[in-house]
Design an enzyme around this catalytic site. Structure first.
Site, mmCIF file in Angstrom:
data_model
loop_
_atom_site.group_PDB
_atom_site.id
_atom_site.type_symbol
_atom_site.label_atom_id
_atom_site.label_comp_id
_atom_site.label_asym_id
_atom_site.label_seq_id
_atom_site.Cartn_x
_atom_site.Cartn_y
_atom_site.Cartn_z
ATOM 1 C CB SER A 143 -63.120 -46.614 -46.321
ATOM 2 O OG SER A 143 -61.838 -46.101 -46.629
ATOM 3 C CE1 TYR A 156 -60.689 -50.192 -43.171
ATOM 4 C CE2 TYR A 156 -59.576 -48.703 -44.687
ATOM 5 C CZ TYR A 156 -60.543 -48.935 -43.730
ATOM 6 O OH TYR A 156 -61.366 -47.912 -43.331
#
Length: 258
Positions: A143, A156
């Protein structure tokens, strides 16, 4: 550059987290590109339905229920193969958006276990099979959170930084072996489940993530980049591909038409 057809020895592509979103879209596209896809996820009904869909379209697909954080189950899964050509480490996800001061350690642990340890488990178990193919490819779907921080996302972000470092280090360690390591780092992607899962099913909070953004990325957009990278000629390694919607300049700068 034309798409390279998979060789007979490297036709099998394992996709984790294939029950929805990017994983499901990637399975469809790799199957259409000539791979026999093996769909893994915890939700058996979802991957079985997808395997039937792909087979009905004239391609090859098999469903295998698997929790990537269960190392014994992963090792057992790996015994089913002599060789594989592609491993797409897609299973992951985000939980919560609390600041560091109040973040839930259980959510942090779950994110790390899925995004990092799950990727480690599959990579370790299947690396000998990828080696044996003579033309293997490991994809880590990280990501943009693995490359820059943002407030409210530390758990995250930490997990995806771990996935990024895993891919980068593995590439150094296995250079000279017949296995490529590719990292695909998507930015804002609108799928049916990502934001809903992050906010524990709160539809209002999930909708605000994409509010005013005319065209976030779709799962198919990301699957297209994964399939393109995988189908490059064997000597071509796409080390890192960052893909964002045009409206997103960084993790914290997004154009919204409000």
């Amino acid at each position: 550059m034309p798409t390279a057809a998979p060789s007979a020895a490297s036709r099998i592509a394992v996709v984790t987290g294939a029950s929805s979103g990017i994983g499901a879209a990637t399975a469809r596209q790799l199957a259409a590109a000539g791979y026999r896809v093996v769909l893994t996820a915890r939700r058996k009904d979802r991957i079985e339905a997808l395997a039937e869909e792909i087979t009905a379209a004239g391609h090859q697909a098999t469903a295998y229920q698997l929790d990537v954080t269960d190392r014994a189950a992963v090792d057992e899964f790996a015994t089913a193969f002599k060789t594989i050509g592609v491993l797409v480490n897609n299973a992951g996800g985000a939980l919560g958006a609390d600041p560091v001061a109040t973040g839930d350690p259980a959510e942090w642990r779950t994110m790390y276990e899925t995004n990092v340890i799950g990727t480690l488990n599959l990579t370790q178990a299947l690396l000998p099979k990828l080696d044996a193919s003579g033309d293997g490819t490991i994809v880590v779907v990280s990501s943009t959170a693995g490359h820059a921080t943002y407030e409210g996302g530390a758990g995250y972000v930490a997990a995806k930084h771990g996935a990024h470092v895993l891919a980068e280090t593995l590439r150094l360690e296995i250079v000279g072996r017949p296995v490529r390591v590719i990292e695909i780092a998507p930015g804002m992607v609108k799928t049916d489940e990502f934001a809903l899962t992050r906010f524990s099913g709160d539809e209002e909070k999930a909708a605000k993530v994409y509010q005013g953004v005319a065209e976030p990325l779709t799962a198919d957009d990301v699957a297209d980049t994964i399939t393109w990278a995988v189908t490059r000629p064997s000597h071509v390694n796409i080390d890192l591909l960052v893909v964002r919607p045009r409206a997103q300049a960084s993790n914290t700068k997004v154009h919204r038409e409000l």
